[in-house]
Motif scaffolding. Structure first.
Motif, short mmCIF file in Angstrom:
data_model
loop_
_atom_site.label_atom_id
_atom_site.label_comp_id
_atom_site.label_asym_id
_atom_site.label_seq_id
_atom_site.Cartn_x
_atom_site.Cartn_y
_atom_site.Cartn_z
N ARG A 191 0.83 -1.21 0.00
CA ARG A 191 0.00 0.00 0.00
C ARG A 191 0.86 1.26 0.00
N LYS A 192 1.96 1.25 0.80
CA LYS A 192 2.85 2.40 0.82
C LYS A 192 3.52 2.61 -0.53
N LYS A 193 3.90 1.51 -1.18
CA LYS A 193 4.52 1.61 -2.50
C LYS A 193 3.54 2.20 -3.50
N LYS A 194 2.27 1.74 -3.47
CA LYS A 194 1.27 2.28 -4.39
C LYS A 194 1.03 3.75 -4.12
N ARG A 198 1.58 6.79 -6.68
CA ARG A 198 0.51 7.73 -7.00
C ARG A 198 0.97 9.16 -6.82
N ILE A 199 1.73 9.42 -5.74
CA ILE A 199 2.25 10.77 -5.51
C ILE A 199 3.22 11.17 -6.63
N MET A 202 1.27 12.09 -9.67
CA MET A 202 0.67 13.41 -9.50
C MET A 202 1.72 14.51 -9.66
N ARG A 203 2.92 14.27 -9.12
CA ARG A 203 3.99 15.26 -9.22
C ARG A 203 4.43 15.42 -10.68
N GLN A 204 4.49 14.31 -11.41
CA GLN A 204 4.86 14.39 -12.81
C GLN A 204 3.80 15.14 -13.62
#
Length: 234
Positions: A191-194, A198-199, A202-204
């Motif tokens: 979950r942390k990896k996903k 995702r972050i 979003m940053r890209q």
């Protein structure tokens, strides 16, 4: 209320869903597995809570499983929510097995002769529950309390169930603890990896629109980097 049902269930629907949850047992088990994995706590604390809930499922203290699970989880520093969820280890599919094994083992350990069929065990618990509350109410009314039947129930059903459930309860509780510990740890890491992925996405996406917003050094002091309108005071 946030968790109140939009359409109130009838007693018949509640009974049916108790024995067969909406969506089936597979979906119910999958839901509980995800709920346990999403708990915001360390894997070893969640696993201890699972230990408490599973062990309590082997006791004949029906109606007090939640309270007992919370107390055991608190005593061993486990997750209380995980303990409450794990009490559903005892369900209409497993209770017949738990009852049969516990009472048969308890009678053997106590040296009692003969066993008791499962329907008689269920009927004995039902009668004992009714008689117990009748005797409690009789202390405030003119009714006469009778404890003879409850005494026979205690020695013939409750005590064998209690003693006989200790060993299989501990075996299953420890088994679920050691099985859930690495599974929950791996689930949380995934979950942390996903979440990190995702972050990053979003940053890209933000970087493609405005490179300034994607730079953490600028984001930290973002208000100081806002472009000022022409003529604004410094």
């Amino acid at each position: 209320m946030v968790f109140r049902r939009r359409s109130k269930r009838s007693w018949g629907q509640a009974v049916v869903e108790f024995f067969y949850p909406r969506g089936g047992w597979g979906r119910a088990i999958s839901y509980m597995r995800h709920r346990l994995g999403r708990l915001p706590d360390a894997p070893h604390r969640i696993a201890r809570g699972i230990f408490a809930g599973v062990f309590v499922s082997f006791t004949p203290l029906f109606g007090f499983h939640f309270i007992l699970a919370v107390l055991i989880a608190w005593a061993i520093r486990g997750n209380v929510i995980a303990a409450l969820i794990s009490t559903f280890f005892g369900n209409p599919l497993t209770f017949p097995i738990i009852m049969t094994v516990s009472i048969e083992l308890g009678n053997w350990m106590l040296g009692n002769s003969g066993g008791m069929p499962l329907p008689q065990v269920v009927a004995a618990f039902a009668r004992a529950s009714v008689e117990f509350w009748h005797n409690i109410q009789s202390t405030f009314t003119a009714d006469v309390a009778h404890w003879d039947n409850l005494s026979r129930f205690f020695w013939r059903v409750f005590l064998p169930y209690l003693i006989g459930g200790l060993l299989p309860g501990l075996i299953c509780a420890f088994g679920c603890y050691y099985l859930s510990l690495p599974v929950i740890g791996a689930y949380q890491k995934r979950r942390k990896k996903k979440l990190r992925e995702r972050i990053d996405r979003m940053r890209q996406a933000i970087s493609a629109q405005d490179p300034l917003l994607a730079d953490p050094a600028h984001v930290e002091h973002f208000p100081d980097n806002l472009p000022r309108k022409p003529g604004a005071e410094e």
